[in-house]
Design an enzyme around this catalytic site. Structure first.
Site, PDB file in Angstrom:
ATOM      1  CG  HIS A 113      -1.671  -1.361   1.294  1.00 63.46           C
ATOM      2  ND1 HIS A 113      -2.601  -1.806   0.388  1.00 63.46           N
ATOM      3  CD2 HIS A 113      -1.497  -2.360   2.194  1.00 63.46           C
ATOM      4  CE1 HIS A 113      -2.991  -3.028   0.744  1.00 63.46           C
ATOM      5  NE2 HIS A 113      -2.333  -3.384   1.817  1.00 63.46           N
ATOM      6  CD  GLU A 287      -1.459 -10.165   4.873  1.00 57.47           C
ATOM      7  OE1 GLU A 287      -1.347  -9.265   5.722  1.00 57.47           O
ATOM      8  OE2 GLU A 287      -2.105 -10.034   3.815  1.00 57.47           O
TER       9      GLU A 287
END
Length: 323
Positions: A113, A287
């Site tokens: 992101h 993650e």
């Protein structure tokens, strides 16, 4: 990052099973994965399905960080909890690689992101080709309940990793460093690693699953041969990279593999992610934890823990590159 949006539709396979991590141990390499073995000896966890987002969802825009949440997010100034010097925490994109065991190796770090994606929704919603289908360019990512954004977390860990890997002699490139208004798009993120002829690429993320879902998982590319995507040559080396990272992450951080995806192995294979599908060099996603679980969030917002996360991932990369 949660499992909706551009590069994160819900995982195709979800199984529910219990038992020790027999399969995981059979796949893991020795040496650097000692920590994984220690965890496995205590028994496995359940695979309860996926989280809520992935390379980020525009609808899950991060909240405005509160002072309490933004303070530990890792500004450029050192803090007592970090245990690092200012030099170790300062981005150094132009710094030459030091002499070391990784001299001549190229590592690309992909901070998931971009902190300003939410200001460019039209641009990040643009569809791009990921080989098997089309997806949004990028997403905003998730955040903790207190507003600490995933995009801030990923950049902080990326900066720490860069410092560690450069001291090992590697040439390190970031796909973005808050130096562009949005993105890059998921297809461009893959091309950056390809163009750099990277020896290893790691995309840094944090999940946005439900409370009670805890732990990390590493996402590996599955075999894909469609359109511009052909991962067949990188599936095996990427798995080796992912296994090394997973084992060292357990050892350094003490964090257990995910209790909600991956069947307790900490490894998940995906065929629908543009960042993996379009890569021609070994690449994985990690993650690091679930931002929407209060216990995981307490780790993710700790500068000291983020330093451990950066160290665990970096040591996995070093182990992979040194064979």
């Amino acid at each position: 990052m949660s499992y909706t949006g551009p590069d994160f539709d819900p995982p195709p396979e979800r199984r529910s099973r219990r038992g020790p991590l027999t399969v995981a141990l059979a796949a893991l390499v020795c040496g650097g994965l000692l920590g994984w073995g220690v965890y496995a000896a205590t028994g496995g966890t359940d695979d309860k399905g996926a989280g809520a987002k992935a390379e980020g969802s525009p609808s899950a825009a991060p909240r405005t960080p509160s002072p309490a949440a933004s303070s530990p997010a890792g500004s450029a100034s050192p803090s007592a909890e970090d245990g690092t010097s200012p030099a170790a925490r300062t981005p150094s994109a132009s710094a030459p690689a030091a002499a070391g065991p990784l001299k001549g190796k190229v590592v690309v770090i992909d901070p998931g992101h971009n902190p300003t994606n939410a200001e460019h929704t039209a641009e990040i919603n643009r569809q791009v080709d990921v080989g098997t289908h089309r997806k949004e360019c990028d997403t905003t990512g998730t955040s903790t309940d207190d507003g600490y954004a995933e995009a801030e977390f990923t950049l902080d860990v990326a900066h720490r990793m860069r410092a560690l890997l450069q001291r090992q002699g590697a040439t390190v490139k970031l796909t973005q460093d808050r130096d562009r208004p949005f993105g890059p798009c998921v297809d461009e993120r893959a091309r950056i690693g390809n163009a750099a002829k990277a020896d290893a690429v790691v995309s840094i993320h944090a999940d946005g699953s439900g409370a009670g879902n805890r732990g990390f998982h590493v996402i590996l590319p599955g075999p894909v041969n469609a359109g511009e995507a052909d991962t067949r040559a990188i599936v095996e080396p990427s798995r080796a990279l992912g296994e090394r990272i997973a084992g060292n992450f357990v050892r350094v951080t003490g964090t257990a593999p995910s209790n909600y995806i991956g069947g307790g192995t900490g490894l998940v294979t995906r065929k629908d992610l543009g960042g993996l599908n379009l890569s021609t060099v070994p690449k994985v996603f990690i993650e690091c934890g679930n931002m929407r679980d209060s216990k995981d969030a307490a780790l993710l917002t700790s500068g000291a823990w983020r330093q451990k996360a950066a160290q665990g991932i970096s040591e996995g990369i070093v182990s992979f590159l040194r064979g």
